[in-house]
Write a protein that holds these residues in place. Structure first.
Motif, PDB file in Angstrom:
ATOM      1  N   UNK A 277      51.122  16.413  77.990  1.00  0.00           N
ATOM      2  CA  UNK A 277      52.273  16.394  78.885  1.00  0.00           C
ATOM      3  C   UNK A 277      51.947  17.282  80.081  1.00  0.00           C
ATOM      4  N   UNK A 278      51.948  16.704  81.293  1.00  0.00           N
ATOM      5  CA  UNK A 278      51.542  17.421  82.502  1.00  0.00           C
ATOM      6  C   UNK A 278      52.679  17.396  83.514  1.00  0.00           C
ATOM      7  N   UNK A 279      52.996  18.569  84.065  1.00  0.00           N
ATOM      8  CA  UNK A 279      53.951  18.668  85.159  1.00  0.00           C
ATOM      9  C   UNK A 279      53.250  19.288  86.362  1.00  0.00           C
ATOM     10  N   UNK A 326      50.850  23.830  88.028  1.00  0.00           N
ATOM     11  CA  UNK A 326      50.524  22.798  87.038  1.00  0.00           C
ATOM     12  C   UNK A 326      50.828  23.367  85.656  1.00  0.00           C
ATOM     13  N   UNK A 327      51.726  22.703  84.946  1.00  0.00           N
ATOM     14  CA  UNK A 327      52.045  23.064  83.565  1.00  0.00           C
ATOM     15  C   UNK A 327      51.509  21.964  82.666  1.00  0.00           C
ATOM     16  N   UNK A 328      50.530  22.321  81.840  1.00  0.00           N
ATOM     17  CA  UNK A 328      49.850  21.344  80.997  1.00  0.00           C
ATOM     18  C   UNK A 328      50.039  21.742  79.543  1.00  0.00           C
ATOM     19  N   UNK A 329      50.653  20.854  78.781  1.00  0.00           N
ATOM     20  CA  UNK A 329      50.885  21.112  77.352  1.00  0.00           C
ATOM     21  C   UNK A 329      50.195  20.033  76.536  1.00  0.00           C
ATOM     22  N   UNK A 330      49.556  20.449  75.460  1.00  0.00           N
ATOM     23  CA  UNK A 330      48.872  19.495  74.577  1.00  0.00           C
ATOM     24  C   UNK A 330      49.251  19.800  73.130  1.00  0.00           C
ATOM     25  N   UNK A 331      49.814  18.812  72.465  1.00  0.00           N
ATOM     26  CA  UNK A 331      50.211  18.959  71.067  1.00  0.00           C
ATOM     27  C   UNK A 331      49.003  18.681  70.180  1.00  0.00           C
ATOM     28  N   UNK A 332      48.375  19.744  69.730  1.00  0.00           N
ATOM     29  CA  UNK A 332      47.169  19.617  68.914  1.00  0.00           C
ATOM     30  C   UNK A 332      47.509  19.024  67.555  1.00  0.00           C
ATOM     31  N   UNK A 333      48.632  19.434  67.001  1.00  0.00           N
ATOM     32  CA  UNK A 333      49.125  18.926  65.724  1.00  0.00           C
ATOM     33  C   UNK A 333      50.639  19.080  65.726  1.00  0.00           C
ATOM     34  N   UNK A 334      51.334  18.559  64.712  1.00  0.00           N
ATOM     35  CA  UNK A 334      52.784  18.737  64.686  1.00  0.00           C
ATOM     36  C   UNK A 334      53.236  20.202  64.677  1.00  0.00           C
ATOM     37  N   UNK A 335      52.344  21.109  64.315  1.00  0.00           N
ATOM     38  CA  UNK A 335      52.722  22.523  64.244  1.00  0.00           C
ATOM     39  C   UNK A 335      52.054  23.398  65.298  1.00  0.00           C
ATOM     40  N   UNK A 336      51.142  22.850  66.091  1.00  0.00           N
ATOM     41  CA  UNK A 336      50.370  23.669  67.033  1.00  0.00           C
ATOM     42  C   UNK A 336      50.313  23.005  68.406  1.00  0.00           C
ATOM     43  N   UNK A 337      50.723  23.765  69.425  1.00  0.00           N
ATOM     44  CA  UNK A 337      50.722  23.273  70.808  1.00  0.00           C
ATOM     45  C   UNK A 337      50.022  24.287  71.705  1.00  0.00           C
ATOM     46  N   UNK A 378      47.846  31.144  79.559  1.00  0.00           N
ATOM     47  CA  UNK A 378      47.453  30.180  78.529  1.00  0.00           C
ATOM     48  C   UNK A 378      47.936  30.705  77.182  1.00  0.00           C
ATOM     49  N   UNK A 379      48.582  29.822  76.405  1.00  0.00           N
ATOM     50  CA  UNK A 379      49.141  30.283  75.144  1.00  0.00           C
ATOM     51  C   UNK A 379      49.118  29.169  74.103  1.00  0.00           C
ATOM     52  N   UNK A 380      49.154  29.600  72.861  1.00  0.00           N
ATOM     53  CA  UNK A 380      49.293  28.693  71.726  1.00  0.00           C
ATOM     54  C   UNK A 380      50.638  28.948  71.051  1.00  0.00           C
ATOM     55  N   UNK A 381      51.312  27.879  70.672  1.00  0.00           N
ATOM     56  CA  UNK A 381      52.551  27.963  69.900  1.00  0.00           C
ATOM     57  C   UNK A 381      52.319  27.349  68.525  1.00  0.00           C
ATOM     58  N   UNK A 382      52.586  28.150  67.498  1.00  0.00           N
ATOM     59  CA  UNK A 382      52.500  27.658  66.119  1.00  0.00           C
ATOM     60  C   UNK A 382      53.905  27.629  65.534  1.00  0.00           C
ATOM     61  N   UNK A 383      54.296  26.501  64.935  1.00  0.00           N
ATOM     62  CA  UNK A 383      55.641  26.325  64.410  1.00  0.00           C
ATOM     63  C   UNK A 383      55.545  25.889  62.956  1.00  0.00           C
TER      64      UNK A 383
END
Length: 772
Positions: A277-279, A326-337, A378-383
């Motif tokens: 997802x790119x903005x 530029x805001x670039x988000x990539x969903x690596x897995x259902x729990x990690x972005x 740059x950051x990682x989100x784990x859910x």
């Protein structure tokens, strides 16, 4: 002191806790799926918001219950489940409350003040008493971090923006040193724009007219080129109006005019509706309204009304701001972005300020600066099921190049006009790594731990200043170098090649620890500790002598807070918080004999208080909002100009603030209807100077002038919707209250007056909006 801390922390929650048994929510912790384009904004408020305040999924629920979605911890959450203090104000609510620019936000947020010597330009935000105090130079960072879509804005000039096409504004109270970083000792303000939803086409156009011949226009259009994959939103804002403060000087320009043009475009790409997802956003704007009015030399105030001046040189406030991100988000897995936010921004200011409020050339200043900045986060989100974790790194660069001119009339000699010219270049670099996690110890008990380590490296270069002979706006004949020169102005021969340089550096560990518990009915209670940090700073006001150009220590805040929030009887949302701050090294100006302006640290201050917000939906036709704050903020150790100021109040920190409003729907038929929205904001006395009413011995000060007494201001709006058209009418400062927003001691520097800036008079008008 322990008793004082306990009292402060308990005050904000004592009246709500007994009601927790009546909470009506069936789910103690509503789950929100993380969004790849989520932004940040901590929360404890109930709600100053409407149905358009968050994601489309949550809009209907928010309209009925006030349970809105914020992105307080780098993921989407209900505002009622985030254990941090926040006020969230939706785009439509900004209009309802008459908030058209960032300088008006104090009308909707408890314990927030906004002031400036330059009108809407370069606003100074004060949250819970923490502000820039009596510092007014453009190179200083605000202790309230200001962000647009998670991008930190280093230049305070760019903070004075017109508000248009926003999803919401999130005002975060208290230190935000973990997820936001440096320069957030008092809090953070995040302006969140509307972006493409990748679903359908829509837009609006609005035009309006008000008193002072004020024309306004706004428009936005959103188109989806490929459903769920490619969309574009373009928006703009225009305001032009005559001066709101009349200038009786023959042929003189009126003060406080408006002339603003802004634009923004956001392109969003989600290839194949997949994990990427790119903005991409670009924006630009300029403002060239006339300067804020100044009440100055008293003989020329005789016979004038409060909203009148007699000034021969009302100047223009010319500012520009532009950038791309530029805001670039990539969903690596259902729990990690993974998310990357890259931004390049710039701007400039050219403020022509007649600072004497008279037809004489006593003090005329031209403030000129250019700004550039770059940032990358740059950051990682784990859910996970029990652990929510965010971690990453940040790099920020900003450069300020300043060329100021201070014309001081015939201060050099009885028949010789002159003044000072000042130049310097400041470069700041900041590096940081951070991580914060929420761990569910049990189904209802959550532990939050976070830390951030910051490296700040600052440089002051190419500094020089000189004393000159010459008229305002005319050629300058250099007489003497004042920077570099450690002595009295005029004692160092003019040296065109002389330069001054200085380095500064800080490292800081900041962090957060909190425990939160959700009762079965949905009420959340929490207790937290936060540590905030504002980087060390150079004295941008050092131009009469290099003795005053120094690099001072960073500010630090240790903040303790308890809070509670919840929804009750399916019609009432409440939140409250009590807090205590141990505040060290606030950065303030100290003018000494010479005259030389020093930037110094106030060694210690104490801040404690409480605040509460409520939203009551009595019926589909009647909604009432209310907020209030109590603040006790005093210096425990401060000496300026050889005068002990222990026990004085911090500037821009009234003891009590209160806001209230209502949305009254007089009739409704489907989408058609008429809603009237009155609101009021109340503030008790506030000082504009750390001196309060104290005068330094031998200075000629009259600091009792530098304050504003208690006042209330009333706004009123009405909106009639017929099919696709909305007809609005508004009146701000309905009762035409006469108040000051800023004051500065000039008597102590040898001038025969103090500097006071009046707030705007009553404004009113209407607009027509069509949606398509």
């Amino acid at each position: 002191m322990k008793a004082r801390i306990t009292t402060a922390l308990l005050a904000g929650v004592s009246f709500i806790v007994p009601a927790t048994a009546h909470a009506q929510s069936s789910d103690p912790r509503p789950a929100m799926a993380p969004s790849p384009d989520a932004t940040v904004a901590p929360a404890t408020a109930t709600e100053s918001t409407d149905a358009q305040s968050a994601t489309p999924v949550a809009q209907d629920n928010a309209a009925d219950t006030g349970d809105i979605v914020v992105t307080a911890q780098r993921r989407e959450q209900s505002i009622l489940t985030v254990p941090i203090a926040i006020s969230a104000i939706a785009g439509n609510t900004l209009t309802t409350k008459g908030i058209t620019n960032s300088a008006n936000l104090a009308a909707a947020v408890p314990n927030l003040q906004v002031s400036s010597p330059y009108g809407n330009t370069q606003p100074n935000f004060s949250l819970r008493g923490i502000s820039v105090a009596n510092e007014y130079n453009a190179n200083q960072a605000s202790p309230i971090g200001v962000y647009i879509d998670d991008v930190y804005l280093a230049s305070r000039t760019s903070h004075g923006m017109g508000l248009f096409d926003l999803d919401r504004v999130e005002v975060l109270r208290g230190p935000q040193g973990t997820l936001f970083g440096r320069n957030t000792t008092g809090g953070a303000i995040n302006f969140i724009t509307k972006g493409p939803t990748l679903n359908g086409n829509e837009g609006y156009a609005e035009g309006g007219f008000g008193n002072f011949n004020t024309y306004t226009a706004q428009a936005a259009i959103e188109t989806t080129m490929v459903e769920d994959q490619l969309g574009l939103r373009i928006s703009g804002n225009y305001v032009k109006g005559d001066g709101q403060i009349e200038n009786v000087f023959p042929g003189g320009r009126d003060a406080n005019s408006q002339n603003t043009l802004q634009g923004r475009a956001i392109l969003r790409l989600r290839p194949g509706n997949g994990p990427l997802d790119i903005k991409l956003k670009v924006y630009g704007g300029r403002d060239k309204g006339s300067q804020a009015a100044v009440h100055g030399l008293l003989p020329f105030r005789q016979g004038l009304g409060f909203f009148e001046v007699n000034e021969n040189r009302i100047g223009l406030n010319r500012t520009e701001a532009y950038g791309a991100s530029a805001t670039i988000a990539y969903e690596i897995s259902p729990t990690l972005t993974f998310t990357s936010i890259t931004s390049r921004d710039g701007g400039k200011q050219n403020l022509q300020q007649a600072a004497d409020g008279s037809p004489l050339d006593i003090l005329d200043i031209n403030w000129r600066s250019n700004f550039q900045q770059f940032s990358e986060e740059a950051r990682f989100n784990y859910n996970g099921d029990r652990l929510k974790l965010v971690g990453g790194g940040f790099y920020g660069y900003d450069r300020t190049t300043t060329d100021n001119t201070f014309n001081i009339g015939q201060a050099i000699a009885p028949t010789v006009n002159g003044g000072f010219f000042q130049h310097y270049r400041q470069v700041r670099r900041s590096y940081a790594v951070f991580a914060q996690g929420d761990y569910d110890i049990t189904e209802r008990l959550t532990l939050t731990l976070g830390a951030r380590y910051t490296w700040d490296r600052n440089r002051y270069r190419d500094g020089f200043a000189f004393l000159f002979a010459g008229d305002v706006g005319g050629p300058q004949l250099p007489l003497a170098t004042t920077v570099p020169c450690p002595g009295v102005p005029g004692t160092c021969a003019y040296d065109p090649g002389a330069r001054f340089a200085l380095n500064g550096r800080n490292n800081a560990l900041t962090g957060r620890a909190a425990l939160s518990y959700t009762f079965e009915g949905g009420t959340l209670v929490y207790a937290s500790y936060n540590r905030g940090y504002r980087s060390g700073a150079f004295n941008g006001g050092g131009y009469t002598s290099s003795a005053g150009i120094n690099y001072i220590d960073p500010e630090r805040v240790n903040a303790y807070e308890v809070g509670v929030k919840g929804r009750y009887f399916d019609m009432l949302t409440l939140s409250a918080a009590g807090f205590y701050y141990d505040y060290k090294n606030q950065q303030v100006q100290d003018t000494r004999a010479g005259p030389v302006s020093f930037l110094v640290n106030a060694p210690k201050a104490e801040v404690y208080g409480a605040e509460a917000e409520a939203r009551l939906r009595l019926s589909p036709a009647i909604t009432i909002t209310a907020a209030g704050g109590y603040l006790h903020s005093t210096y425990k150790d401060l000496t300026l100009q050889g005068t002990n100021l222990d026990g004085n109040d911090l500037p821009f920190a009234p003891r009590f603030t209160a806001q209230g409003g209502a949305d009254l729907t007089l009739f409704k038929d489907g989408t058609n209807g008429l809603t009237v929205s009155p609101s009021v904001a109340f503030f008790t006395r506030q000082y504009f100077s750390p001196f309060n009413d104290t005068n330094a011995v031998g200075t000629g000060q009259l600091n009792s002038e530098l304050k504003q007494g208690a006042f209330a201001k009333v706004n009123l709006t009405a909106a009639l919707t017929v099919d696709r058209f909305t007809f609005k009418a508004f009146a701000n400062n309905l009762l035409n209250r006469k108040t000051y927003v800023y004051g500065l001691d000039l008597r102590g520097a040898g001038f025969p007056y103090n500097f006071l800036v009046p707030a705007a008079p009553r404004t009113y008008g209407g607009s027509v909006r069509v949606a398509f």
